[in-house]
Design a protein around this motif. Structure first.
Motif, PDB file in Angstrom:
ATOM      1  N   ILE A 298      -7.456  -1.524  -2.058  1.00  0.00           N
ATOM      2  CA  ILE A 298      -7.075  -0.290  -2.741  1.00  0.00           C
ATOM      3  C   ILE A 298      -6.963   0.863  -1.745  1.00  0.00           C
ATOM      4  O   ILE A 298      -6.057   1.703  -1.838  1.00  0.00           O
ATOM      5  CB  ILE A 298      -8.093   0.023  -3.850  1.00  0.00           C
ATOM      6  N   ALA A 299      -7.888   0.909  -0.767  1.00  0.00           N
ATOM      7  CA  ALA A 299      -7.815   1.945   0.261  1.00  0.00           C
ATOM      8  C   ALA A 299      -6.488   1.847   1.011  1.00  0.00           C
ATOM      9  O   ALA A 299      -5.804   2.866   1.237  1.00  0.00           O
ATOM     10  CB  ALA A 299      -8.990   1.808   1.230  1.00  0.00           C
ATOM     11  N   TRP A 300      -6.121   0.625   1.390  1.00  0.00           N
ATOM     12  CA  TRP A 300      -4.845   0.434   2.081  1.00  0.00           C
ATOM     13  C   TRP A 300      -3.678   0.845   1.175  1.00  0.00           C
ATOM     14  O   TRP A 300      -2.737   1.505   1.617  1.00  0.00           O
ATOM     15  CB  TRP A 300      -4.684  -1.024   2.495  1.00  0.00           C
ATOM     16  N   GLY A 301      -3.737   0.474  -0.101  1.00  0.00           N
ATOM     17  CA  GLY A 301      -2.670   0.814  -1.028  1.00  0.00           C
ATOM     18  C   GLY A 301      -2.522   2.311  -1.216  1.00  0.00           C
ATOM     19  O   GLY A 301      -1.394   2.832  -1.260  1.00  0.00           O
TER      20      GLY A 301
ATOM     21  N   MET B 175     -11.907 -10.757  -4.154  1.00  0.00           N
ATOM     22  CA  MET B 175     -12.456  -9.726  -5.031  1.00  0.00           C
ATOM     23  C   MET B 175     -13.507  -8.834  -4.377  1.00  0.00           C
ATOM     24  O   MET B 175     -13.521  -7.623  -4.606  1.00  0.00           O
ATOM     25  CB  MET B 175     -13.002 -10.364  -6.307  1.00  0.00           C
ATOM     26  N   PRO B 176     -14.423  -9.365  -3.556  1.00  0.00           N
ATOM     27  CA  PRO B 176     -15.372  -8.444  -2.909  1.00  0.00           C
ATOM     28  C   PRO B 176     -14.718  -7.437  -1.978  1.00  0.00           C
ATOM     29  O   PRO B 176     -15.334  -6.424  -1.622  1.00  0.00           O
ATOM     30  CB  PRO B 176     -16.291  -9.401  -2.121  1.00  0.00           C
TER      31      PRO B 176
ATOM     32  N   GLY C 212       7.189  -1.467  -9.820  1.00  0.00           N
ATOM     33  CA  GLY C 212       6.400  -2.131  -8.788  1.00  0.00           C
ATOM     34  C   GLY C 212       5.166  -1.305  -8.486  1.00  0.00           C
ATOM     35  O   GLY C 212       5.043  -0.160  -8.924  1.00  0.00           O
ATOM     36  N   GLU C 213       4.236  -1.896  -7.749  1.00  0.00           N
ATOM     37  CA  GLU C 213       3.023  -1.205  -7.343  1.00  0.00           C
ATOM     38  C   GLU C 213       2.877  -1.313  -5.831  1.00  0.00           C
ATOM     39  O   GLU C 213       3.420  -2.229  -5.201  1.00  0.00           O
ATOM     40  CB  GLU C 213       1.789  -1.813  -8.019  1.00  0.00           C
ATOM     41  N   VAL C 214       2.129  -0.386  -5.258  1.00  0.00           N
ATOM     42  CA  VAL C 214       1.934  -0.412  -3.808  1.00  0.00           C
ATOM     43  C   VAL C 214       0.673  -1.172  -3.417  1.00  0.00           C
ATOM     44  O   VAL C 214       0.453  -1.473  -2.241  1.00  0.00           O
ATOM     45  CB  VAL C 214       1.854   1.017  -3.232  1.00  0.00           C
ATOM     46  N   ALA C 215      -0.172  -1.496  -4.384  1.00  0.00           N
ATOM     47  CA  ALA C 215      -1.395  -2.245  -4.129  1.00  0.00           C
ATOM     48  C   ALA C 215      -1.824  -2.907  -5.417  1.00  0.00           C
ATOM     49  O   ALA C 215      -1.291  -2.612  -6.494  1.00  0.00           O
ATOM     50  CB  ALA C 215      -2.506  -1.328  -3.603  1.00  0.00           C
ATOM     51  N   SER C 216      -2.784  -3.789  -5.303  1.00  0.00           N
ATOM     52  CA  SER C 216      -3.265  -4.499  -6.486  1.00  0.00           C
ATOM     53  C   SER C 216      -4.008  -3.552  -7.412  1.00  0.00           C
ATOM     54  O   SER C 216      -4.996  -2.931  -7.017  1.00  0.00           O
ATOM     55  CB  SER C 216      -4.208  -5.632  -6.060  1.00  0.00           C
TER      56      SER C 216
END
Length: 468
Positions: free
Chosen positions: A37-40, A30-31, A299-303
């Motif tokens: 998110i940046a990667w996603g 989580m931290p 689907g999603e590309v990131a969390s």
């Protein structure tokens, strides 16, 4: 002690240990969600199938998923155990499972990061008070370096093949479930687990690492949607809003906003726990949403963290927004329909005095605040110290300001990181025992509903009375 009591004790102890293990796993991830998110976002924008394809900018995707994100997890895991020294050793140890691996090593990072922290902690405690004066820095630096080297080599030679094999098995199992259209059955475990406040552990500790591997291969993953879908919780809250009465009904509209747009799912958990039969509603809603995601290819590309509808929309792949929204909608409708008769029946049996019982309990629990003396600090604590605690701290600060009370520091933090000497700690009722155990000198207040303004107001009124 009879058998029933013993069994209850064993069950409770086991559940607490599972919760603590789950919180430890999610605490490593989580931290670092900002980095995920940046990667996603980089992936969603710049890969060949992204919104703005760009070969040079897309070159960031591989190194970030292979090295940056696992190293951040490993560092965080080591730091959780033994501060910065633990973090450094944990990161180096994690490098051993990364090098030469053909898949993102998140599971390996979650393993080697804490191992590195425990290893350097063990050494430091053994040599404490035994290092000759003037040699402290030399011993500290070389001990960390030598231990890091050994762990990196061991993880490369021994741990990496084991973790790689485990990941292959897990990915194969997920693929088998998806191919046979059985993924909706996962809601039988995910939705009850969320209600027990294992949501972060499920999402970031289990589903997330598997989802990353799917993203690298297919550009998206349905696994990101299994826990993060706000639909089942929205259905529950809408049922309370329309058919309940008293405090539950009054607080439901605010909870809808916080849950659906703010992404703080913990807000609806107490509403389910008020009537445990509603677990059936969230399971039905969750399974319906997963089925919809499957047949529409969502689907999603990131969390999507937090699990807000806005976050879900932000990390949806190009052309994939409608399938995501369809799953959220169907899960909300089914959860609402299943929950509605139970909520209506409970409301018909509930008197207004019963509906206000939680507020009266809150009033009784803060009476002794007057004996605290001068109050200098208040900590609002939750599992990770990021979502519900941040929201609660903001609300409390606002009420303190409106009451003309200045000079009181209000912070939000994890239940395991409450600063020593904190005068008052506020948390959800399910966390009270943990907070009391680690902060025996603090006044611990368990709040039943994060959007119940009455409970916050009672705290502020009592603090004002204590200052008078």
């Amino acid at each position: 002690m009879n058998d029933a009591v013993k069994a209850a004790g064993v069950e409770t102890s086991g559940r607490v240990r599972i919760q603590q293990f789950g919180r430890f796993l999610s605490g490593m991830v989580m931290p670092n969600l900002g980095a995920f998110i940046a990667w996603g976002l980089i992936t969603a924008l710049f890969i060949p199938t992204g919104w703005l394809p760009n070969e040079r900018l897309a070159s960031l995707v591989g190194p970030m998923i292979t090295y940056l994100l696992p190293l951040l997890i490993g560092f965080t895991g080591g730091r959780m155990v033994w501060g910065i020294r633990g973090g450094v050793v944990g990161a180096v140890a994690t490098m051993g499972v990364i090098v030469g691996s053909g898949i993102p090593m998140f599971i390996g990072a979650m393993l080697m990061g804490p191992i590195g922290g425990y290893a350097i902690r063990f050494f430091d405690r053994k040599v404490e008070g035994k290092i000759p004066g003037g040699f402290e820095m030399l011993v500290n630096n070389f001990s960390a370096g030598i231990i890091s080297m050994i762990l990196a080599l061991v993880s490369l030679v021994l741990i990496q093949p084991v973790v790689g094999g485990l990941m292959t098995v897990l990915q194969g199992a997920v693929g088998w479930i998806v191919d046979r259209q059985l993924l909706p059955l996962a809601s039988l475990f995910i939705e009850p687990g969320k209600i027990l406040f294992l949501n972060n552990a499920i999402n970031h500790g289990v589903l997330g690492p598997l989802a990353v591997s799917q993203v690298t291969e297919a550009g998206k993953s349905i696994l990101y949607l299994l826990e993060a879908n706000p639909g089942p919780g929205l259905g529950i809250l809408l049922a309370y809003w329309l058919f309940s009465k008293g405090t539950a009904k009054d607080s439901a509209p605010g909870a809808v906003i916080i849950h659906f747009f703010g992404g703080i799912h913990e807000i609806y958990f107490p509403y389910v726990l008020m009537q445990p039969i509603l677990i059936l509603a969230v399971i039905a809603g969750g399974a319906t949403g997963v089925f919809t995601f499957m047949i529409t290819g969502a689907g999603e590309v990131a969390s999507p963290s937090p699990g807000s509808i806005l976050a879900l929309m932000a990390v949806a792949p190009r052309g994939g927004l409608l399938p995501v929204l369809s799953g959220v909608l169907t899960s909300s409708i089914v959860s609402f329909i299943v929950a509605m008769p139970f909520v209506k029946r409970a409301a018909s049996r509930m008197s207004e005095s019963d509906a206000a019982a939680s507020l009266e309990t809150a009033k009784d629990s803060v009476r002794d605040m007057k004996n605290l003396g001068k109050i200098e600090s208040i900590a609002f604590a939750c599992d990770a110290g990021m979502g519900t605690s941040a929201m609660g701290a903001t609300r409390l600060k606002k009420l303190l300001g409106e009451s003309g009370m200045t000079g009181i520091q209000v912070i939000h933090c994890s239940v395991d990181e409450v600063p020593r000497g904190t005068s008052v700690v506020i948390c959800q009722k399910s966390l009270v025992d943990r907070v009391k155990a680690s902060n025996p000198g603090s006044r611990v207040y368990g709040i039943s509903n994060l959007v119940n303004a009455g409970e916050y107001r009672e705290i502020v009124d009592e603090l004002a009375a204590a200052r008078a």
